[in-house]
Motif scaffolding. Structure first.
Motif, PDB file in Angstrom:
ATOM      1  N   PRO A 145       0.814  -1.225   0.000  1.00 27.63           N
ATOM      2  CA  PRO A 145       0.000   0.000   0.000  1.00 27.63           C
ATOM      3  C   PRO A 145       0.844   1.271   0.000  1.00 27.63           C
ATOM      4  O   PRO A 145       2.001   1.264   0.419  1.00 27.63           O
ATOM      5  CB  PRO A 145      -0.802  -0.111   1.299  1.00 27.63           C
ATOM      6  N   LEU A 146       0.218   2.350  -0.490  1.00 34.06           N
ATOM      7  CA  LEU A 146       0.881   3.643  -0.468  1.00 34.06           C
ATOM      8  C   LEU A 146       1.158   4.084   0.967  1.00 34.06           C
ATOM      9  O   LEU A 146       0.329   3.889   1.851  1.00 34.06           O
ATOM     10  CB  LEU A 146      -0.004   4.700  -1.143  1.00 34.06           C
ATOM     11  N   ARG A 147       2.314   4.688   1.159  1.00 35.79           N
ATOM     12  CA  ARG A 147       2.665   5.208   2.475  1.00 35.79           C
ATOM     13  C   ARG A 147       3.103   6.662   2.339  1.00 35.79           C
ATOM     14  O   ARG A 147       3.980   6.973   1.513  1.00 35.79           O
ATOM     15  CB  ARG A 147       3.805   4.399   3.119  1.00 35.79           C
ATOM     16  N   PRO A 148       2.511   7.568   3.135  1.00 29.65           N
ATOM     17  CA  PRO A 148       2.952   8.961   3.095  1.00 29.65           C
ATOM     18  C   PRO A 148       4.380   9.085   3.618  1.00 29.65           C
ATOM     19  O   PRO A 148       4.848   8.250   4.403  1.00 29.65           O
ATOM     20  CB  PRO A 148       1.955   9.680   4.009  1.00 29.65           C
ATOM     21  N   ALA A 149       5.069  10.139   3.189  1.00 29.44           N
ATOM     22  CA  ALA A 149       6.469  10.319   3.554  1.00 29.44           C
ATOM     23  C   ALA A 149       6.650  10.762   4.998  1.00 29.44           C
ATOM     24  O   ALA A 149       7.768  10.740   5.518  1.00 29.44           O
ATOM     25  CB  ALA A 149       7.128  11.333   2.617  1.00 29.44           C
ATOM     26  N   ASP A 150       5.559  11.193   5.657  1.00 34.76           N
ATOM     27  CA  ASP A 150       5.637  11.588   7.068  1.00 34.76           C
ATOM     28  C   ASP A 150       4.262  11.443   7.686  1.00 34.76           C
ATOM     29  O   ASP A 150       3.286  11.144   6.998  1.00 34.76           O
ATOM     30  CB  ASP A 150       6.169  13.025   7.216  1.00 34.76           C
ATOM     31  N   GLN A 151       4.186  11.682   8.985  1.00 34.85           N
ATOM     32  CA  GLN A 151       2.923  11.605   9.715  1.00 34.85           C
ATOM     33  C   GLN A 151       2.547  12.952  10.313  1.00 34.85           C
ATOM     34  O   GLN A 151       1.770  13.029  11.264  1.00 34.85           O
ATOM     35  CB  GLN A 151       3.004  10.538  10.813  1.00 34.85           C
ATOM     36  N   ALA A 152       3.089  14.021   9.773  1.00 35.79           N
ATOM     37  CA  ALA A 152       2.807  15.358  10.285  1.00 35.79           C
ATOM     38  C   ALA A 152       1.410  15.802   9.854  1.00 35.79           C
ATOM     39  O   ALA A 152       0.782  15.197   8.981  1.00 35.79           O
ATOM     40  CB  ALA A 152       3.869  16.343   9.798  1.00 35.79           C
ATOM     41  N   GLY A 153       0.938  16.896  10.478  1.00 35.36           N
ATOM     42  CA  GLY A 153      -0.373  17.446  10.173  1.00 35.36           C
ATOM     43  C   GLY A 153      -0.303  18.924   9.871  1.00 35.36           C
ATOM     44  O   GLY A 153       0.773  19.476   9.617  1.00 35.36           O
ATOM     45  N   TYR A 154      -1.440  19.586   9.931  1.00 34.87           N
ATOM     46  CA  TYR A 154      -1.564  20.972   9.492  1.00 34.87           C
ATOM     47  C   TYR A 154      -0.621  21.912  10.237  1.00 34.87           C
ATOM     48  O   TYR A 154      -0.633  21.977  11.463  1.00 34.87           O
ATOM     49  CB  TYR A 154      -3.001  21.433   9.679  1.00 34.87           C
ATOM     50  N   PHE A 155       0.214  22.609   9.478  1.00 39.71           N
ATOM     51  CA  PHE A 155       1.166  23.593   9.990  1.00 39.71           C
ATOM     52  C   PHE A 155       2.194  22.985  10.949  1.00 39.71           C
ATOM     53  O   PHE A 155       2.892  23.714  11.657  1.00 39.71           O
ATOM     54  CB  PHE A 155       0.436  24.741  10.700  1.00 39.71           C
ATOM     55  N   ASP A 156       2.282  21.664  11.012  1.00 42.13           N
ATOM     56  CA  ASP A 156       3.247  21.054  11.929  1.00 42.13           C
ATOM     57  C   ASP A 156       4.668  21.426  11.542  1.00 42.13           C
ATOM     58  O   ASP A 156       5.027  21.473  10.361  1.00 42.13           O
ATOM     59  CB  ASP A 156       3.115  19.520  11.912  1.00 42.13           C
ATOM     60  N   ASN A 157       5.457  21.707  12.560  1.00 44.43           N
ATOM     61  CA  ASN A 157       6.888  21.922  12.371  1.00 44.43           C
ATOM     62  C   ASN A 157       7.595  20.639  12.767  1.00 44.43           C
ATOM     63  O   ASN A 157       7.577  20.240  13.930  1.00 44.43           O
ATOM     64  CB  ASN A 157       7.381  23.089  13.226  1.00 44.43           C
ATOM     65  N   GLU A 158       8.182  19.971  11.793  1.00 47.79           N
ATOM     66  CA  GLU A 158       8.811  18.680  12.027  1.00 47.79           C
ATOM     67  C   GLU A 158      10.322  18.840  11.824  1.00 47.79           C
ATOM     68  O   GLU A 158      10.828  18.713  10.705  1.00 47.79           O
ATOM     69  CB  GLU A 158       8.249  17.643  11.050  1.00 47.79           C
ATOM     70  N   PRO A 159      11.058  19.178  12.892  1.00 45.93           N
ATOM     71  CA  PRO A 159      12.499  19.441  12.734  1.00 45.93           C
ATOM     72  C   PRO A 159      13.213  18.272  12.044  1.00 45.93           C
ATOM     73  O   PRO A 159      13.059  17.111  12.428  1.00 45.93           O
ATOM     74  CB  PRO A 159      12.984  19.602  14.178  1.00 45.93           C
ATOM     75  N   GLY A 160      13.942  18.610  11.004  1.00 42.36           N
ATOM     76  CA  GLY A 160      14.693  17.579  10.290  1.00 42.36           C
ATOM     77  C   GLY A 160      13.832  16.657   9.459  1.00 42.36           C
ATOM     78  O   GLY A 160      14.320  15.674   8.908  1.00 42.36           O
ATOM     79  N   GLY A 161      12.527  16.972   9.344  1.00 44.34           N
ATOM     80  CA  GLY A 161      11.617  16.077   8.639  1.00 44.34           C
ATOM     81  C   GLY A 161      11.732  16.197   7.131  1.00 44.34           C
ATOM     82  O   GLY A 161      12.250  17.175   6.595  1.00 44.34           O
ATOM     83  N   THR A 162      11.213  15.173   6.459  1.00 38.37           N
ATOM     84  CA  THR A 162      11.260  15.137   4.997  1.00 38.37           C
ATOM     85  C   THR A 162      10.597  16.354   4.378  1.00 38.37           C
ATOM     86  O   THR A 162      11.123  16.979   3.454  1.00 38.37           O
ATOM     87  CB  THR A 162      10.558  13.870   4.486  1.00 38.37           C
ATOM     88  N   ALA A 163       9.413  16.723   4.891  1.00 34.08           N
ATOM     89  CA  ALA A 163       8.645  17.802   4.276  1.00 34.08           C
ATOM     90  C   ALA A 163       9.367  19.143   4.394  1.00 34.08           C
ATOM     91  O   ALA A 163       9.360  19.950   3.455  1.00 34.08           O
ATOM     92  CB  ALA A 163       7.261  17.891   4.918  1.00 34.08           C
ATOM     93  N   ASN A 164       9.977  19.414   5.554  1.00 34.69           N
ATOM     94  CA  ASN A 164      10.699  20.674   5.720  1.00 34.69           C
ATOM     95  C   ASN A 164      11.815  20.798   4.701  1.00 34.69           C
ATOM     96  O   ASN A 164      11.981  21.835   4.044  1.00 34.69           O
ATOM     97  CB  ASN A 164      11.280  20.771   7.140  1.00 34.69           C
ATOM     98  N   ASP A 165      12.626  19.762   4.589  1.00 38.49           N
ATOM     99  CA  ASP A 165      13.732  19.791   3.629  1.00 38.49           C
ATOM    100  C   ASP A 165      13.211  19.908   2.207  1.00 38.49           C
ATOM    101  O   ASP A 165      13.778  20.633   1.375  1.00 38.49           O
ATOM    102  CB  ASP A 165      14.579  18.511   3.758  1.00 38.49           C
ATOM    103  N   PHE A 166      12.133  19.185   1.925  1.00 38.81           N
ATOM    104  CA  PHE A 166      11.555  19.210   0.575  1.00 38.81           C
ATOM    105  C   PHE A 166      11.072  20.606   0.226  1.00 38.81           C
ATOM    106  O   PHE A 166      11.390  21.140  -0.841  1.00 38.81           O
ATOM    107  CB  PHE A 166      10.403  18.212   0.479  1.00 38.81           C
ATOM    108  N   ARG A 167      10.281  21.213   1.118  1.00 43.81           N
ATOM    109  CA  ARG A 167       9.718  22.527   0.809  1.00 43.81           C
ATOM    110  C   ARG A 167      10.822  23.579   0.674  1.00 43.81           C
ATOM    111  O   ARG A 167      10.755  24.455  -0.199  1.00 43.81           O
ATOM    112  CB  ARG A 167       8.708  22.947   1.876  1.00 43.81           C
ATOM    113  N   ARG A 168      11.830  23.503   1.537  1.00 40.46           N
ATOM    114  CA  ARG A 168      12.921  24.472   1.447  1.00 40.46           C
ATOM    115  C   ARG A 168      13.605  24.391   0.089  1.00 40.46           C
ATOM    116  O   ARG A 168      13.878  25.405  -0.557  1.00 40.46           O
ATOM    117  CB  ARG A 168      13.924  24.224   2.580  1.00 40.46           C
TER     118      ARG A 168
END
Length: 445
Positions: A145-168
């Motif tokens: 099954p598909l798996r999301p790259a993280d388990q964060a939610g709305y406006f979450d700040n996830e230090p060192g997380g995939t989404a932060n690095d990706f968006r930057r």
């Protein structure tokens, strides 16, 4: 040779550009690309680059297949992700027939034609999209099954997380391309992100959206995640929309602004909204063009499914954002149905055409929906005069087929191709036996 064309040719030489990608968009919204050598660019500006239009979805019939792509020098940019080893640039193209006429099926030209009609009435059309997408673990795309790259939610700040690095990284690339980003943040769903582009004229913005989709995909490959603009990849999570804010300007003045109007909206703004609402069902097959789009609209996860408007009401199809007293230039309306997989050229052309029709024919704006529309029963919505958007691609196509507005705005060739292409998609989908059917019926029937 004009100054911009000269600038492009000099930059190609000065920066040692090895390849220039010429981009255009097919009727479905897929970006097409042909790479040409620098030596061919001056000739491309003057004579175009020939290609077989019959091989591109919706472009031409076999007996009229020859097409020419003319690069737009104003869209020239170096592609940052290609690096300095083999510097590569891109330009968007306008597509013509061999006799120099705009190609009927060129999505970019469909929007240009709509913008020209607005200009004849003294209006320019500005848009500001909020583009949502999911980041998935790359190996899960091939091994479900598909798996999301993280388990964060709305406006979450996830230090060192995939989404932060990706968006930057993605925002940095976009800004290197000259595309201004207003906001970026994690969205509600796990792995879901949003990038909001600073407002621009609709033509520039449609080009920017196509560029953003490419940037997001390229950065995903860099960072070993799969980025998708699919409207609803997870049945139990929110879908990905492209809420878009609109405004009309007359010269330097916002035609939607009236300091004496309710919510500081002018009569022009109210007519424009009335036009969008009146024609909303007719244009839904374009703003929501896939079978999967209707899983988002009717998935009860913050997507609008009823034709209503409201002030700061996120359950409404058309929302009037909270106004800032005295800041008339920011007065705007927001259309919330359009999803991230729409062809932006066609979608914006139709939304503009619908709004202009409301102005021309002085449509009456229905009463404001002050309730949470999602919580109303069908009977309550009917009593309030609130109609629903189409519930499926099949219904959307049936409504669009009868629309003079859509046929006139898209032109005969694009209109007929969309109907043909999307009916085939519905036919193919209807023939599928889904996991849901197997789970619920296999053992009990």
């Amino acid at each position: 040779m004009d100054k911009q064309t000269d600038f492009v040719l000099r930059t190609i030489e000065d920066r040692g550009v090895r390849f220039v990608r010429l981009w255009f968009t097919d009727v479905v919204g897929s970006l097409k690309s042909v790479a040409v050598s620098p030596a061919e660019i001056e000739g491309a500006f003057e004579e175009g680059i020939g290609f077989d239009g019959s091989a591109i979805q919706g472009f031409s019939r076999v007996y009229e297949s020859d097409m020419l792509a003319f690069p737009d020098p104003n869209t020239f940019q170096l592609l940052p992700w290609r690096g300095e080893v083999d510097p590569t640039a891109r330009m968007f193209c306008d597509i013509t027939t061999p006799d120099g006429q705009p190609a009927a099926a060129d999505s970019r030209h469909v929007l240009k034609r709509a913008l020209d009609q607005a200009a004849q009435r003294g209006f320019s059309f500005y848009v500001h999209p909020e583009i949502e997408f999911y980041l998935l673990e790359r190996d899960s795309v091939e091994n479900w099954p598909l798996r999301p790259a993280d388990q964060a939610g709305y406006f979450d700040n996830e230090p060192g997380g995939t989404a932060n690095d990706f968006r930057r990284r993605a925002v940095g690339v976009l800004e290197e391309l000259g595309i201004s980003v207003e906001y970026s943040h994690h969205e509600v769903g796990p792995g879901q992100n949003e990038i909001d582009l600073r407002y621009a004229d609709a033509q520039t913005m449609a080009d920017n959206i196509q560029t953003l989709r490419t940037v997001v995909k390229e950065v995903g490959i860099e960072q070993n995640v799969h980025a998708t603009f699919m409207p609803k990849p997870f049945p139990d999570q929110p879908g990905s929309g492209m809420h878009t804010h609109f405004s009309l300007f007359e010269g330097d003045n916002n035609a939607f602004y009236d300091p004496a109007g309710e919510y500081e909206l002018s009569h022009t703004a109210r007519q424009f909204m009335a036009g969008v609402l009146h024609h909303a069902a007719e244009i839904t097959a374009i703003t929501n063009q896939f079978v999967n789009s209707y899983k988002r609209l009717w998935g009860e996860d913050e997507a609008p499914s009823s034709i209503a408007w409201g002030h700061n009401n996120r359950s409404a199809l058309v929302r009037v954002p909270l106004y800032k007293p005295g800041k008339g230039q920011s007065t705007r309306i927001e259309y919330r149905a359009i999803d991230s997989a729409a062809n932006p050229y066609l979608a914006y052309a139709l939304l503009l055409a619908a709004g202009l029709k409301g102005i021309e024919e002085d449509y009456d704006l229905p009463p404001e929906a002050q309730d949470n529309v999602w919580e109303l029963t069908p009977a309550e919505r009917r009593a309030m005069g609130i109609a629903d958007l189409p519930g499926s691609l099949e219904q959307a196509l049936a409504i669009m087929e009868e629309s003079e507005l859509v046929a006139e705005t898209l032109g005969e060739q694009v209109f007929n191709y969309v109907l043909l292409n999307k009916r085939q998609e519905w036919k193919d989908y209807r023939a599928q036996v889904t996991d849901y059917e197997l789970r619920h019926n296999l053992n009990r029937l």
